[in-house]
Motif scaffolding. Structure first.
Motif: not given
Length: 195
Positions: A147-149, A153-155, A160-162, A179-185
């Protein structure tokens, strides 16, 4: 007939029913409707163990329709959860199931767990778990790590959506801030272009 005792001698082994005192070891005066020395006996005015159980039994039951309305679940979901042993009906109003009010707390827990991805079997095992269940504790720890992981990811996806909602870059997905906001998604594998 029970043996006659004096008003000052404790009456053992029978729950008193009279007056305000309904304790498990009240005096004869309490048992026969008087108040004794303080009118409470061991259970007081419905506040001892017996009083608590009686209070719970006297709670008005909620019709399945009312439970569905308050919980936001369909009646069919309540019947399904009952079939799987997650909740239990306490009686019936005519032909309709009825539940104790605390079923709403149980349903809130079930809904939260389902939203986190737990299966019905996992939820059932958790609801009947005891502190001695070491395997369950290990499983719960592993699930919490998952759940932490997922939250991480969702954060990133939320951020990125905002940003995308107010971004003016052409196209948005090429925006460095996006791209920075989406990070590791994880991103979808690019489709090959036709030639």
């Amino acid at each position: 007939m029970p043996e006659r005792r004096t008003g000052s001698e404790p009456y053992q082994g029978e729950v008193g029913t009279g007056g305000a005192g309904t304790g498990a070891a009240g005096t004869d005066e309490t048992r026969m409707g008087g108040t004794g020395t303080d009118g409470t006996g061991a259970g007081g005015a419905g506040t001892g163990e017996a009083g608590t159980d009686e209070t719970r039994m006297d709670e008005p039951l909620l019709d399945i329709g009312e439970v569905a309305r308050r919980s936001g679940l369909a009646p069919s979901a309540l019947r399904f959860y009952e079939k799987k042993g997650l909740v239990e009906a306490a009686g019936r109003h005519g032909l309709r199931r009825a539940y104790r009010p605390d079923v709403l707390e149980r349903l809130a827990l079930i809904t939260c767990a389902r939203g986190a991805g737990l299966s019905i079997a996992e939820i059932h095992r958790f609801l009947v778990a005891r502190p001695s269940d070491a395997d369950l504790r290990a499983g719960m720890t592993a699930r919490a790590d998952d759940l932490d992981a997922q939250i991480d990811r969702l954060t990133r996806l939320r951020d990125s959506m905002r940003h995308a909602a107010v971004c003016t870059h052409e196209p948005i997905v090429d925006c460095p801030d996006f791209k920075r906001a989406v990070g590791g998604v994880p991103t979808a594998t690019p489709r090959p272009t036709s030639t």
